[in-house]
Design an enzyme around this catalytic site. Structure first.
Site, PDB file in Angstrom:
ATOM      1  N   HIS A 250       0.856  -1.194   0.000  1.00 29.25           N
ATOM      2  CA  HIS A 250       0.000   0.000   0.000  1.00 29.25           C
ATOM      3  C   HIS A 250       0.885   1.235   0.000  1.00 29.25           C
ATOM      4  O   HIS A 250       2.074   1.197   0.351  1.00 29.25           O
ATOM      5  CB  HIS A 250      -0.936   0.001   1.217  1.00 29.25           C
ATOM      6  CG  HIS A 250      -0.286   0.419   2.484  1.00 29.25           C
ATOM      7  ND1 HIS A 250      -0.167   1.743   2.881  1.00 29.25           N
ATOM      8  CD2 HIS A 250       0.313  -0.312   3.469  1.00 29.25           C
ATOM      9  CE1 HIS A 250       0.460   1.809   4.046  1.00 29.25           C
ATOM     10  NE2 HIS A 250       0.767   0.574   4.419  1.00 29.25           N
ATOM     11  N   CYS A 251       0.312   2.354  -0.408  1.00 29.71           N
ATOM     12  CA  CYS A 251       0.952   3.666  -0.311  1.00 29.71           C
ATOM     13  C   CYS A 251      -0.088   4.617   0.277  1.00 29.71           C
ATOM     14  O   CYS A 251      -0.930   4.171   1.058  1.00 29.71           O
ATOM     15  CB  CYS A 251       1.476   4.143  -1.671  1.00 29.71           C
ATOM     16  SG  CYS A 251       0.257   4.131  -2.989  1.00 29.71           S
ATOM     17  N   GLU A 252      -0.038   5.877  -0.083  1.00 28.12           N
ATOM     18  CA  GLU A 252      -1.008   6.811   0.516  1.00 28.12           C
ATOM     19  C   GLU A 252      -2.432   6.523   0.059  1.00 28.12           C
ATOM     20  O   GLU A 252      -3.354   6.472   0.874  1.00 28.12           O
ATOM     21  CB  GLU A 252      -0.618   8.247   0.173  1.00 28.12           C
ATOM     22  CG  GLU A 252      -1.505   9.288   0.853  1.00 28.12           C
ATOM     23  CD  GLU A 252      -1.069  10.706   0.564  1.00 28.12           C
ATOM     24  OE1 GLU A 252      -1.682  11.647   1.116  1.00 28.12           O
ATOM     25  OE2 GLU A 252      -0.117  10.899  -0.231  1.00 28.12           O
ATOM     26  N   TYR A 290      -3.219   4.038   2.904  1.00 33.28           N
ATOM     27  CA  TYR A 290      -3.160   4.343   4.329  1.00 33.28           C
ATOM     28  C   TYR A 290      -4.198   5.384   4.721  1.00 33.28           C
ATOM     29  O   TYR A 290      -4.716   5.351   5.852  1.00 33.28           O
ATOM     30  CB  TYR A 290      -1.766   4.852   4.706  1.00 33.28           C
ATOM     31  CG  TYR A 290      -1.650   5.229   6.156  1.00 33.28           C
ATOM     32  CD1 TYR A 290      -1.527   4.247   7.134  1.00 33.28           C
ATOM     33  CD2 TYR A 290      -1.681   6.574   6.565  1.00 33.28           C
ATOM     34  CE1 TYR A 290      -1.439   4.586   8.478  1.00 33.28           C
ATOM     35  CE2 TYR A 290      -1.591   6.910   7.901  1.00 33.28           C
ATOM     36  CZ  TYR A 290      -1.470   5.915   8.858  1.00 33.28           C
ATOM     37  OH  TYR A 290      -1.388   6.253  10.195  1.00 33.28           O
TER      38      TYR A 290
END
Length: 344
Positions: A250-252, A290
């Site tokens: 995952h990232c932002e 996130y």
């Protein structure tokens, strides 16, 4: 003495020639039968010369010659017109109709004869009972094949096609990747899948200042591809007999960096193994990233905060990490090209 041709004929025959009786209606089709009229004119001239010879010699005209003179010489036009109709298959010609009806009658008699009882072939527009039953069988068999293909769809199997996916997946931005929601991560963190999972690695692909501002409990911050390759593929995590090793990226927002890292790991894993074997056949992407997880499950974040990538206080860090990532990506492409050329 010169004399006119019309006065050279006998009085009894004046006005009897069809050539002299030709009126305006006969001249309407002169263009269509121009060649025919030329032939007829030659014939009329020859006949007139014959009559002139008889009249000059004061001899009696034979009856057959007189009948030829009075006969309608232009009847040949109707004969040729009939031939032309016959050539183009006109329905006005009775002989053609008689011929076709005669053939049909002969064929019907042959078909009705007891010695020649053959099944007549069905026309393309009229399907027979055998053809319809055959079509039904083919339709049923094709439907069964489609069902079997759907049942054995490889998209529902993990990367090495050994088993199905453990987590319930949801729709995401990239159709070639498998997405899970935040509640599934919470189920993993609370141990609901402990008897099925040996280890679940959550890789946070954000930049370090984002990770420090708040991340999922137990997540590992790896924003460089070389770091991910070193962490996962240099010494792969081996699964046990009945338990799996699962990787979640995952990232932002899980829009670019997370999916790109997931594809990179799968590509490197394929290159290092014989198809279809993989070290990590089960990869997921956290839908919403996130930010969505923080809004839904804040209690499972540490620290319980959220720092966006475009934060005002970290503009310089953003430039530095982006430059580093691009530089390493360029160097990696050069290294890959050099290794390929070396193998040639």
């Amino acid at each position: 003495m010169p004399f006119r041709r019309i006065h050279s004929l006998p009085q009894s025959l004046l006005g009897s020639s069809p050539a002299l009786k030709r009126n305006h209606s006969d001249s309407l089709d002169s263009d269509a039968f121009q060649l025919l009229e030329q032939d007829e004119n030659k014939e009329n001239v020859s006949m007139r010369i014959t009559f002139l010879l008889f009249s000059q010699n004061d001899e009696e005209m034979p009856s057959d010659v007189a009948s030829l003179w009075t006969a309608p010489l232009v009847m040949r036009k109707s004969d040729r017109r009939a031939k032309r109709c016959r050539l183009f298959g006109s329905s006005s010609v009775p002989s053609a109709v008689g011929r076709t009806t005669q053939k049909r009658m002969e064929r019907s008699q042959e078909e009705n004869s007891p010695g020649k009882t053959k099944k007549r072939k069905s026309l393309p527009g009229t399907p027979s009972e055998d053809s319809t039953s055959l079509k039904m069988v083919k339709t049923q068999s094709s439907a069964a094949e489609i069902e079997s293909i759907l049942d054995s769809d490889q998209r529902d199997l993990i990367g090495d096609f050994s088993k199905g996916y453990l987590f319930h997946t949801v729709d995401g931005k990239h159709q070639d990747l498998k997405y899970i929601d935040s509640e599934m991560i919470v189920s993993v963190l609370t141990g609901k899948f402990a008897r099925f999972i040996k280890e679940c690695v959550i890789i946070d692909c954000r930049y370090p200042y984002e990770y420090e501002g708040g991340h999922i409990k137990g997540a590992v911050n790896l924003h460089m591809e070389e770091d991910v390759e070193e962490y996962l593929l240099k010494k792969p995590i081996q699964p046990s007999e009945n338990k799996r090793v699962i990787i979640v990226f995952h990232c932002e927002f899980s829009s670019e960096r997370g999916p790109r890292m997931c594809r990179f790991v799968r590509e490197r894993d394929r290159l290092g193994n014989e198809y279809p074997n993989l070290h990590y056949p089960e990869l997921y992407v956290l839908k919403g990233g996130y930010k969505d997880f923080f809004l839904r499950c804040r209690s499972f974040c540490e620290p319980q905060s959220y720092r966006p990538m475009h934060h005002e206080d970290f503009k310089e860090d953003l430039k530095r990490f982006r430059t580093k990532s691009r530089t390493w990506a360029g160097e990696r492409s050069k290294r890959e090209l050099y290794s390929r050329l070396k193998k040639l």
